[in-house]
Motif scaffolding. Sequence first.
Motif, PDB file in Angstrom:
ATOM      1  N   ALA A  53       3.237   7.067  -0.464  1.00  0.00           N
ATOM      2  CA  ALA A  53       2.762   6.390  -0.107  1.00  0.00           C
ATOM      3  C   ALA A  53       3.012   6.616   1.415  1.00  0.00           C
ATOM      4  O   ALA A  53       1.547   6.926   1.897  1.00  0.00           O
ATOM      5  CB  ALA A  53       3.367   5.002  -0.307  1.00  0.00           C
ATOM      6  N   LEU A  54       3.677   7.717   1.586  1.00  0.00           N
ATOM      7  CA  LEU A  54       2.854   8.308   2.869  1.00  0.00           C
ATOM      8  C   LEU A  54       1.881   9.323   2.782  1.00  0.00           C
ATOM      9  O   LEU A  54       1.697   9.999   3.950  1.00  0.00           O
ATOM     10  CB  LEU A  54       4.439   9.058   3.853  1.00  0.00           C
ATOM     11  CG  LEU A  54       4.306   9.521   5.141  1.00  0.00           C
ATOM     12  CD1 LEU A  54       4.107   8.261   6.452  1.00  0.00           C
ATOM     13  CD2 LEU A  54       6.150  10.458   5.070  1.00  0.00           C
ATOM     14  N   GLU A 250      -1.372  -2.674  -6.349  1.00  0.00           N
ATOM     15  CA  GLU A 250      -1.089  -1.703  -7.285  1.00  0.00           C
ATOM     16  C   GLU A 250       0.792  -1.997  -7.328  1.00  0.00           C
ATOM     17  O   GLU A 250       1.231  -2.262  -8.259  1.00  0.00           O
ATOM     18  CB  GLU A 250      -1.005  -0.714  -7.295  1.00  0.00           C
ATOM     19  CG  GLU A 250      -0.970   0.334  -8.955  1.00  0.00           C
ATOM     20  CD  GLU A 250       0.877   0.840  -8.642  1.00  0.00           C
ATOM     21  OE1 GLU A 250       1.414   1.048  -9.863  1.00  0.00           O
ATOM     22  OE2 GLU A 250       1.034   0.885  -7.138  1.00  0.00           O
ATOM     23  N   SER A 251       1.401  -2.587  -6.015  1.00  0.00           N
ATOM     24  CA  SER A 251       3.001  -2.723  -6.317  1.00  0.00           C
ATOM     25  C   SER A 251       2.818  -3.926  -6.724  1.00  0.00           C
ATOM     26  O   SER A 251       4.326  -4.653  -7.025  1.00  0.00           O
ATOM     27  CB  SER A 251       2.961  -2.731  -4.613  1.00  0.00           C
ATOM     28  OG  SER A 251       2.681  -3.893  -3.803  1.00  0.00           O
ATOM     29  N   ILE A 252       2.004  -5.383  -7.198  1.00  0.00           N
ATOM     30  CA  ILE A 252       2.984  -6.494  -8.072  1.00  0.00           C
ATOM     31  C   ILE A 252       2.215  -6.252  -8.768  1.00  0.00           C
ATOM     32  O   ILE A 252       1.986  -7.388  -9.896  1.00  0.00           O
ATOM     33  CB  ILE A 252       1.604  -7.844  -6.915  1.00  0.00           C
ATOM     34  CG1 ILE A 252       0.630  -7.330  -6.737  1.00  0.00           C
ATOM     35  CG2 ILE A 252       1.684  -8.020  -5.911  1.00  0.00           C
ATOM     36  CD1 ILE A 252      -0.827  -9.180  -6.274  1.00  0.00           C
ATOM     37  N   GLY A 253       1.492  -5.766  -9.727  1.00  0.00           N
ATOM     38  CA  GLY A 253       1.022  -4.774 -11.025  1.00  0.00           C
ATOM     39  C   GLY A 253      -0.316  -4.944 -11.621  1.00  0.00           C
ATOM     40  O   GLY A 253      -0.035  -5.588 -12.587  1.00  0.00           O
ATOM     41  N   LEU A 254      -0.986  -5.223 -10.582  1.00  0.00           N
ATOM     42  CA  LEU A 254      -2.567  -5.764 -10.826  1.00  0.00           C
ATOM     43  C   LEU A 254      -2.326  -3.798 -12.516  1.00  0.00           C
ATOM     44  O   LEU A 254      -2.258  -3.699 -11.657  1.00  0.00           O
ATOM     45  CB  LEU A 254      -3.548  -5.169  -9.765  1.00  0.00           C
ATOM     46  CG  LEU A 254      -4.849  -5.582 -10.183  1.00  0.00           C
ATOM     47  CD1 LEU A 254      -5.077  -6.566 -10.349  1.00  0.00           C
ATOM     48  CD2 LEU A 254      -5.330  -5.210  -9.109  1.00  0.00           C
ATOM     49  N   PRO A 255      -3.279  -4.369 -13.240  1.00  0.00           N
ATOM     50  CA  PRO A 255      -3.603  -3.233 -14.199  1.00  0.00           C
ATOM     51  C   PRO A 255      -4.659  -2.182 -13.422  1.00  0.00           C
ATOM     52  O   PRO A 255      -5.769  -2.655 -12.738  1.00  0.00           O
ATOM     53  CB  PRO A 255      -4.479  -3.427 -15.394  1.00  0.00           C
ATOM     54  CG  PRO A 255      -3.574  -5.052 -15.169  1.00  0.00           C
ATOM     55  CD  PRO A 255      -3.929  -5.511 -13.670  1.00  0.00           C
ATOM     56  N   GLY A 367       1.471   4.341   6.552  1.00  0.00           N
ATOM     57  CA  GLY A 367       2.484   4.777   5.068  1.00  0.00           C
ATOM     58  C   GLY A 367       3.983   4.727   5.816  1.00  0.00           C
ATOM     59  O   GLY A 367       4.458   4.888   4.872  1.00  0.00           O
ATOM     60  N   ALA A 368       4.394   4.952   6.674  1.00  0.00           N
ATOM     61  CA  ALA A 368       5.593   5.062   7.497  1.00  0.00           C
ATOM     62  C   ALA A 368       6.525   3.675   7.098  1.00  0.00           C
ATOM     63  O   ALA A 368       7.887   3.620   6.452  1.00  0.00           O
ATOM     64  CB  ALA A 368       5.797   5.925   8.612  1.00  0.00           C
ATOM     65  N   LEU A 369       5.663   2.989   7.013  1.00  0.00           N
ATOM     66  CA  LEU A 369       6.604   1.265   7.476  1.00  0.00           C
ATOM     67  C   LEU A 369       6.442   1.087   5.990  1.00  0.00           C
ATOM     68  O   LEU A 369       6.998   0.016   5.845  1.00  0.00           O
ATOM     69  CB  LEU A 369       5.508   0.126   8.476  1.00  0.00           C
ATOM     70  CG  LEU A 369       5.626   0.597   9.814  1.00  0.00           C
ATOM     71  CD1 LEU A 369       4.027  -0.255  10.483  1.00  0.00           C
ATOM     72  CD2 LEU A 369       7.086   0.485  10.701  1.00  0.00           C
ATOM     73  N   TRP A 370       5.238   1.805   4.970  1.00  0.00           N
ATOM     74  CA  TRP A 370       5.187   0.876   3.667  1.00  0.00           C
ATOM     75  C   TRP A 370       6.911   1.393   3.250  1.00  0.00           C
ATOM     76  O   TRP A 370       7.673   0.908   2.372  1.00  0.00           O
ATOM     77  CB  TRP A 370       4.154   1.695   3.184  1.00  0.00           C
ATOM     78  CG  TRP A 370       3.962   1.394   2.109  1.00  0.00           C
ATOM     79  CD1 TRP A 370       4.762   2.034   1.062  1.00  0.00           C
ATOM     80  CD2 TRP A 370       2.752   0.377   1.112  1.00  0.00           C
ATOM     81  NE1 TRP A 370       4.083   0.742  -0.595  1.00  0.00           N
ATOM     82  CE2 TRP A 370       3.151  -0.326  -0.025  1.00  0.00           C
ATOM     83  CE3 TRP A 370       1.936  -0.136   1.687  1.00  0.00           C
ATOM     84  CZ2 TRP A 370       2.416  -0.543  -1.306  1.00  0.00           C
ATOM     85  CZ3 TRP A 370       1.612  -1.288   1.026  1.00  0.00           C
ATOM     86  CH2 TRP A 370       1.449  -1.287  -0.561  1.00  0.00           C
ATOM     87  N   GLY A 377       6.416  -4.636   5.866  1.00  0.00           N
ATOM     88  CA  GLY A 377       6.488  -4.429   7.592  1.00  0.00           C
ATOM     89  C   GLY A 377       4.953  -3.686   8.096  1.00  0.00           C
ATOM     90  O   GLY A 377       4.345  -3.146   9.449  1.00  0.00           O
ATOM     91  N   THR A 378       4.084  -2.869   7.243  1.00  0.00           N
ATOM     92  CA  THR A 378       2.967  -2.765   7.451  1.00  0.00           C
ATOM     93  C   THR A 378       2.338  -3.976   7.784  1.00  0.00           C
ATOM     94  O   THR A 378       1.173  -3.351   8.247  1.00  0.00           O
ATOM     95  CB  THR A 378       2.278  -1.928   6.363  1.00  0.00           C
ATOM     96  OG1 THR A 378       3.637  -0.552   5.802  1.00  0.00           O
ATOM     97  CG2 THR A 378       1.233  -1.475   6.455  1.00  0.00           C
ATOM     98  N   PHE A 379       1.597  -4.404   7.030  1.00  0.00           N
ATOM     99  CA  PHE A 379       0.828  -5.645   7.168  1.00  0.00           C
ATOM    100  C   PHE A 379       1.060  -6.004   9.169  1.00  0.00           C
ATOM    101  O   PHE A 379      -0.348  -7.080   9.207  1.00  0.00           O
ATOM    102  CB  PHE A 379       0.549  -6.808   6.517  1.00  0.00           C
ATOM    103  CG  PHE A 379      -0.495  -6.016   5.325  1.00  0.00           C
ATOM    104  CD1 PHE A 379      -1.937  -5.104   5.469  1.00  0.00           C
ATOM    105  CD2 PHE A 379       0.303  -5.426   3.678  1.00  0.00           C
ATOM    106  CE1 PHE A 379      -2.425  -4.343   4.345  1.00  0.00           C
ATOM    107  CE2 PHE A 379       0.064  -4.522   2.644  1.00  0.00           C
ATOM    108  CZ  PHE A 379      -1.212  -4.144   3.144  1.00  0.00           C
ATOM    109  N   VAL A 380       2.390  -6.836   8.871  1.00  0.00           N
ATOM    110  CA  VAL A 380       2.862  -7.283   9.857  1.00  0.00           C
ATOM    111  C   VAL A 380       2.526  -7.008  11.750  1.00  0.00           C
ATOM    112  O   VAL A 380       2.114  -7.074  11.993  1.00  0.00           O
ATOM    113  CB  VAL A 380       3.993  -7.836   9.959  1.00  0.00           C
ATOM    114  CG1 VAL A 380       4.595  -8.403  11.750  1.00  0.00           C
ATOM    115  CG2 VAL A 380       4.566  -8.990   8.800  1.00  0.00           C
ATOM    116  N   ALA A 381       2.455  -5.426  11.386  1.00  0.00           N
ATOM    117  CA  ALA A 381       2.537  -4.125  12.367  1.00  0.00           C
ATOM    118  C   ALA A 381       0.559  -4.583  12.539  1.00  0.00           C
ATOM    119  O   ALA A 381       0.490  -4.341  13.508  1.00  0.00           O
ATOM    120  CB  ALA A 381       2.248  -3.191  12.171  1.00  0.00           C
ATOM    121  N   GLY A 382      -0.019  -4.617  11.888  1.00  0.00           N
ATOM    122  CA  GLY A 382      -1.471  -4.597  11.904  1.00  0.00           C
ATOM    123  C   GLY A 382      -1.954  -5.483  12.469  1.00  0.00           C
ATOM    124  O   GLY A 382      -2.738  -5.937  12.856  1.00  0.00           O
TER     125      GLY A 382
END
Length: 407
Positions: A53-54, A250-255, A367-370, A377-382
């Motif tokens: 992801a980074l 994709e991380s929650i399983g979307l095909p 990417g680093a927070l992810w 963490g990524t979305f809270v920072a946003g």
Amino acid sequence: MTDATLPLRTAAWRRIPSSIWALGFVSLLMDTSSEMIHALLPVYLVVGLGATALTVGIIEGIAEATAAITKIFSGALSDRLGRRKELAALGYGLAAFTKPIFPLAPTIGWLVAARFIDRVGKGIRGAPRDALVADLSPPELRGASFGLRQALDTVGAFLGPLLGIGLMALFADDFVSVFWVAVIPAFLAFGLIVFAVHEPERPPVARAVRNPLSRAELAQLGSAYWWVVGVASVFTLARFSEAFLILRAESIGLPLMLVPAVFVVMNIAYAASAYPVGALSDRMDRVALLIVGLGLLIGADLALAFAPGLVGIACGVVLWGLHMGFTQGLLATLVADAAPAELRGTAYGMFNLVTGLAMLAASVIAGALWDWVGPAGTFVAGAVFAAATVAGLVPVRQRLDGRKAGR
């Protein structure tokens, strides 16, 4: 109240110059091509080529920063020449001729190169195109004109992923075949800007600009403009690359076949709101509408961070698209409001340079927070950066009002 002050009426639609419509359809076609590729590229990098992801964040950040750096020079050159269409056409042409690299690329390095060259094309066309919209649009329809172009641009941004879904099903998850089909609309866009867009003659009384990037000329942009740039930069830290929306789904399983649906849903919300918001901004305070957009972004970030399952992700994606509709056209309109007409190319170029560098930082941070903290963490920072942006909007309103009073 006249039709000119009511951009939502049919008469106002007809008042928008045909070249702005043509520019909108050019953007539609190019975005269809680009988003067919970009909606699949993050997953292709991670699943097909083993990137982290980074790495995705760095690639996306470098790509957007490259476009931003190029925009400052193309925008300044358009002011120096007093012509904008030719530079915009050059940028669209470069992007079109780069598209075949994506299906031919055997490694991550090739894809980085392709994204780099593609974004150089975007950088060359971006500032001259936006300045051309400002030059073509009547002042009382400026918000509507930018909203219309943004809406048509965004239609392509959801048609592309939608075509990507269908083609992934047709080609049995063959990324390369989808990338080849994406070449076609890119070349159609190039042909349309060459033959259907007509630039207005430069007014004979317009001040000649010899060195747009000199300190004296940059000072001519004024404090209202620089406040717009500063606030937009902080805002950009909040809205990192949409590639992370794809990774979240994709991380929650979307095909894999349905991953482009994230861009489809987001861009339907974006396209549906961009023109009405732009038209509304011609009749009310643009800054107030921007604050609404920031509230929508905060809601999107919190939903994407904490809401469970696909329904929660879908809510976050819709809110993200609405925030784009409430903010992107308005920011472009505010630049036109704040900058002198003879320096609009430079103004858009500098605006995109600064916000592009902020996008590089935002994508790397995301990417680093992810990787280190996780998606939340990524979305809270946003959300935190979006909240901080609101505080800077009050001085923007004051300086824009002062500039209008000084005319």
